[in-house]
Design a protein around this motif. Structure first.
Motif, PDB file in Angstrom:
ATOM      1  N   ASN A  42      42.907   0.599  11.480  1.00 18.82           N
ATOM      2  CA  ASN A  42      42.310   1.660  12.293  1.00 18.82           C
ATOM      3  C   ASN A  42      43.396   2.514  12.942  1.00 18.82           C
ATOM      4  O   ASN A  42      44.506   2.031  13.210  1.00 18.82           O
ATOM      5  CB  ASN A  42      41.430   1.053  13.392  1.00 18.82           C
ATOM      6  N   SER A  50      38.949   5.714   9.185  1.00 21.90           N
ATOM      7  CA  SER A  50      38.984   5.627  10.645  1.00 21.90           C
ATOM      8  C   SER A  50      38.712   6.973  11.301  1.00 21.90           C
ATOM      9  O   SER A  50      37.927   7.065  12.259  1.00 21.90           O
ATOM     10  CB  SER A  50      40.337   5.080  11.099  1.00 21.90           C
ATOM     11  N   LYS A  73      34.986   8.132  10.884  1.00 19.21           N
ATOM     12  CA  LYS A  73      34.122   7.436  11.840  1.00 19.21           C
ATOM     13  C   LYS A  73      34.295   8.020  13.246  1.00 19.21           C
ATOM     14  O   LYS A  73      33.309   8.257  13.963  1.00 19.21           O
ATOM     15  CB  LYS A  73      34.462   5.948  11.832  1.00 19.21           C
ATOM     16  N   TYR A  74      35.544   8.268  13.623  1.00 18.29           N
ATOM     17  CA  TYR A  74      35.835   8.833  14.942  1.00 18.29           C
ATOM     18  C   TYR A  74      35.204  10.214  15.102  1.00 18.29           C
ATOM     19  O   TYR A  74      34.566  10.511  16.125  1.00 18.29           O
ATOM     20  CB  TYR A  74      37.345   8.913  15.139  1.00 18.29           C
ATOM     21  N   LYS A 104      32.690  11.624  13.524  1.00 20.08           N
ATOM     22  CA  LYS A 104      31.231  11.572  13.594  1.00 20.08           C
ATOM     23  C   LYS A 104      30.770  11.168  14.986  1.00 20.08           C
ATOM     24  O   LYS A 104      29.774  11.690  15.505  1.00 20.08           O
ATOM     25  CB  LYS A 104      30.694  10.587  12.553  1.00 20.08           C
ATOM     26  N   GLU A 105      31.505  10.267  15.592  1.00 16.78           N
ATOM     27  CA  GLU A 105      31.149   9.790  16.929  1.00 16.78           C
ATOM     28  C   GLU A 105      31.476  10.821  17.995  1.00 16.78           C
ATOM     29  O   GLU A 105      30.688  11.043  18.938  1.00 16.78           O
ATOM     30  CB  GLU A 105      31.895   8.484  17.212  1.00 16.78           C
TER      31      GLU A 105
END
Length: 590
Positions: free
Chosen positions: A177, A212, A215-216, A218-219
């Motif tokens: 990550n 990683s 995902k970050y 999108k959040e």
């Protein structure tokens, strides 16, 4: 929705057995309205069973395309453009040696705004200086700002520099990550995400970075309040920069750049003016293509797609630059592939298609007598167009390139007939068997072969044979378009009874669900991009950047045309892009 077939007589001479499918038959007395002379010439012939894809008609009439015009021509525009370009050159000179990150951001903006072709030498010099000062040695990598590291990596790899993935070794933790202290830098994370798409095979650090950061991002969209930054993030998640055709990126990025707080008014003005001036050239090319299309009479083949504007989009994506003279020929190539594909994929009987393939392989115009009338028209128009292209090269360059063209089209026809036989027999190929044929049947290889010729400065037998060096790169680009096409169109194609595509072949062979198959195809697309990136890097010194960019841009067009549907087959989906790219100039100029 059941498969739709049409029982009709126009253009027909031969019959074939009904394919082994569960079919709903509909009776349609007329395929065309109003009735064309071409149809009348062959009406009352032997009735045959035909498929119909029920393609929507073109949204762009001949008269509308011919009416396209713009005010962004003439001495006034040229003078203002020249003035603004000198201002930007001054900006580049002022940043050299001062602030590498600011300079890289300027280069990135110029590329995304479609302006970099005006500053090729300046950008080349800038990147060389930054490479020597910041990237050639690894001693300071761990101390580099994440933005400088990520943006420089992407731009330098894009321009042929070898920057190792280890530059990001200190960014990724032992669990794969991105380390949490980088999370405060949203722009840095976005740049790292974009950089990760320039990875090649076996670069695990970049794989970890992509997963990683995706995902970050999108959040983080749930918390970002800056609308411009939010737009940039959503745009990147939908279309990674490495996967979008440059002209489309320019159209979209202009809107975001204009709202940026650090927007430079002179750069913005030049970008808008240049977009409109290049659009003028594209309108001229499109008017020419529309006239050629009308003269072929292929628009009267009502079983096929009347998509001259969409096919022109492919040639613009391949090379949008105003000085490129090959767009007109490439549009012809694209349009012929679309129509011949519909002959094989939708309308022709197997017996007719076997005959048509034989004629293509013999390249004997006298052999068309054995074909039905619609195929005679189709082959004659195709034959004359290819021979004319070959003749033009012979008279201008002194090179006889007809056999080169013949081979490209024969390979395509031979791949089409394999799929036609599969369909007729009801055969479902294995996944590998399908891909080994389908990378060719997607029709990208002939486009690349023609584009290669059009980007050569010296046409010779030696140069024509050298394209073999790029065989792996070309195959990977074709495969990307095939897989993205299948992701966007396979449901519609199966509804009308086509041969199974990659998704269905994988499901049939492995027992996977459609969701699992689609997930696998997405992974395969990503892996194929890595191979394409690797092949391009290996041969970057062997070919012009113009040709290599064309190959990569065709792969990008697969994502653009087939993400969330079929923009090539469904005119309403492509309409807003056509209006922005070819019809309406950008407003807001002084």
């Amino acid at each position: 929705m059941a498969s739709t077939w049409t029982l009709s007589s126009p253009f027909l001479f031969c019959t074939s057995s009904i394919p082994r499918r569960n079919i709903n038959f509909t009776y349609n007395k007329r395929l065309c309205s109003p009735r064309s002379k071409l149809a009348d010439a062959t009406t009352s012939m032997e009735t045959s069973i035909r498929r119909s894809a029920n393609y929507a008609p073109s949204l762009w009439s001949y008269d509308f395309v011919q009416s396209l015009s713009s005010n962004y021509t003439g001495e006034k525009c040229m003078t203002r453009s020249s003035t603004l370009k000198e201002v930007v050159r001054g900006m580049i000179r002022n940043e050299v040696g001062e602030n590498p990150l600011a300079l890289l951001n300027l280069v990135d903006d110029l590329q995304r705004l479609g302006l970099s072709y005006h500053f090729v030498d300046e950008i080349s010099n800038v990147l060389e200086i930054i490479y020597i000062n910041c990237y050639k040695s690894d001693k300071d990598w761990t101390k580099m700002d994440l933005n400088l590291k990520s943006l420089g990596f992407r731009l330098l790899r894009q321009h042929g520099y070898h920057i190792p993935q280890e530059i990001f070794k200190d960014v990724i933790d032992e669990n794969g990550n991105v380390k949490e202290h980088f999370y405060e830098d949203v722009v840095g994370m976005l740049n790292l995400y974009e950089a990760s798409y320039h990875s090649i095979e076996d670069e695990s650090i970049l794989d970890d970075a992509r997963i990683s950061t995706e995902k970050y991002l999108k959040e983080v969209t749930k918390n970002v309040t800056d609308e411009t930054m939010l737009s940039l993030i959503r745009h990147a998640l939908n279309f990674p920069l490495h996967w979008i055709p440059p002209r489309v990126e320019t159209m979209l990025f202009l809107q975001m750049y204009e709202r940026r707080s650090d927007m430079n008014p002179k750069v913005l003005e030049l970008a808008k003016l240049d977009f409109n001036m290049v659009q003028v050239v594209h309108q001229e090319d499109l008017r020419y293509a529309s006239s050629w299309w009308k003269e072929t009479c292929w628009e009267k083949f009502c079983f096929g797609r009347d998509r001259i504007v969409e096919n022109f989009m492919w040639s613009v994506a391949e090379n949008y630059l105003p000085h490129f003279k090959g767009r007109r020929d490439l549009t012809k190539v694209n349009a012929m592939i679309t129509t011949i594909d519909d002959v094989y994929d939708v309308y022709g009987t197997l017996q007719e298609l076997e005959q048509f393939t034989d004629v293509m392989n013999s390249w004997d115009v006298n052999a068309v007598k054995q074909l039905p009338h619609y195929m005679q028209i189709c082959f004659h128009a195709f034959y004359n167009t290819i021979n004319e292209m070959s003749y033009n090269v012979l008279t201008k360059e002194g090179a006889f390139i007809l056999p080169y063209f013949q081979k490209a089209w024969q390979d395509l026809s031979n791949s089409y007939i394999i799929e036609a036989r599969w369909f007729d027999s009801g055969y479902t190929p294995t996944f590998d068997e399908f891909l080994n044929n389908a990378y060719m049947s997607i029709g990208i290889a002939p486009i690349i072969k023609h584009a290669y010729l059009l980007t050569l400065t010296n046409v010779s037998e030696y140069e024509l044979n050298r394209i073999g060096i790029a065989e792996n790169m070309i195959r990977n680009a074709c495969l990307i378009v095939r897989l993205t096409n299948d992701m966007g169109t396979s449901s519609d194609e199966l509804e009308r009874g086509d041969v199974p595509k990659s998704i269905q072949c994988y499901m049939h062979e492995t027992g996977a669900s459609e969701v699992e198959a689609r997930r696998y195809i997405k992974t395969l697309i990503l892996d194929t991009w890595k191979k394409l990136n690797k092949e391009r890097r290996a041969i970057v010194s062997e070919f012009s950047h113009e040709f290599l960019d064309c190959v990569v841009n065709l792969a990008r067009m697969g994502h653009f045309m087939y993400t969330d549907g079929d923009k090539h087959g469904k005119p309403d989906m492509f309409k807003p892009y056509a209006l922005s790219l070819f019809v309406n100039p950008i407003e807001g100029l002084p």
